[in-house]
Design a protein around this motif. Structure first.
Motif, PDB file in Angstrom:
ATOM      1  N   GLU A 149      -3.272   5.825   7.371  1.00 38.58           N
ATOM      2  CA  GLU A 149      -2.922   5.096   6.145  1.00 38.58           C
ATOM      3  C   GLU A 149      -3.359   3.641   6.227  1.00 38.58           C
ATOM      4  O   GLU A 149      -3.861   3.079   5.259  1.00 38.58           O
ATOM      5  N   CYS A 196      -6.111   1.896   3.763  1.00 42.42           N
ATOM      6  CA  CYS A 196      -5.875   0.638   3.052  1.00 42.42           C
ATOM      7  C   CYS A 196      -6.998  -0.347   3.339  1.00 42.42           C
ATOM      8  O   CYS A 196      -7.499  -1.007   2.434  1.00 42.42           O
ATOM      9  N   MET A 207       6.751   4.225   4.677  1.00 42.15           N
ATOM     10  CA  MET A 207       6.703   5.596   5.194  1.00 42.15           C
ATOM     11  C   MET A 207       8.038   5.927   5.862  1.00 42.15           C
ATOM     12  O   MET A 207       8.129   6.029   7.089  1.00 42.15           O
ATOM     13  N   TRP A 257       0.884  -1.168   0.000  1.00 39.85           N
ATOM     14  CA  TRP A 257       0.000   0.000   0.000  1.00 39.85           C
ATOM     15  C   TRP A 257       0.918   1.214   0.000  1.00 39.85           C
ATOM     16  O   TRP A 257       1.540   1.535   1.008  1.00 39.85           O
ATOM     17  N   LYS A 258       1.060   1.843  -1.135  1.00 37.49           N
ATOM     18  CA  LYS A 258       1.974   2.971  -1.301  1.00 37.49           C
ATOM     19  C   LYS A 258       3.402   2.519  -0.969  1.00 37.49           C
ATOM     20  O   LYS A 258       3.671   1.325  -0.815  1.00 37.49           O
ATOM     21  N   LEU A 259       4.315   3.446  -0.837  1.00 35.99           N
ATOM     22  CA  LEU A 259       5.689   3.121  -0.467  1.00 35.99           C
ATOM     23  C   LEU A 259       5.811   3.067   1.053  1.00 35.99           C
ATOM     24  O   LEU A 259       4.971   3.628   1.763  1.00 35.99           O
TER      25      LEU A 259
END
Length: 119
Positions: A81, A85, A69, A65-67
């Motif tokens: 976040e 998700c 953090m 889920w995204k890069l």
């Protein structure tokens, strides 16, 4: 010596499958999730969120889920976040990871939202 409890986890029984840290315990409350994120931040680990369908939790890579953090220390942002998700993938398991830069490995990994298990 005390008796060790057997957790009968079987591939043939999806509801019995166990994985990651804390998987033998009941689902975490929001307060317990916050404590885990606070621990990751306190250790200086980089949080990351992954998700996958419950039926693929053992035989596939999890989706990122995204890069990760990198350097994020805001616990509320990390939790939001993870929740985003979960909302975007309500039928998936969602996993929180703390990457340890020093050892270049995962310091911790835990499923924080469990998707429904179809038997």
């Amino acid at each position: 010596m005390s008796e060790v409890q057997d957790y009968s986890s079987r591939l043939s029984d999806p509801a019995s499958r166990k994985f990651e840290t804390f998987s033998y315990l009941p689902e975490m409350t929001p307060e317990q999730m916050r404590k885990q994120v606070e621990y990751i931040v306190k250790k200086g680990w980089n949080p990351a969120i992954e998700h996958t369908e419950p039926e693929h939790a053992f035989d596939h890579y999890w989706y990122m889920w995204k890069l990760p953090m990198f350097g994020e220390t805001d616990v509320d942002r990390i939790l939001s976040e993870a929740e985003a998700c979960h909302k975007a993938n309500p039928n998936h398991h969602v996993r929180l990871i703390g990457y340890d830069n020093y050892t270049q490995s995962q310091g911790t990994a835990m499923v924080i939202y469990r998707g429904p298990i179809s038997v």
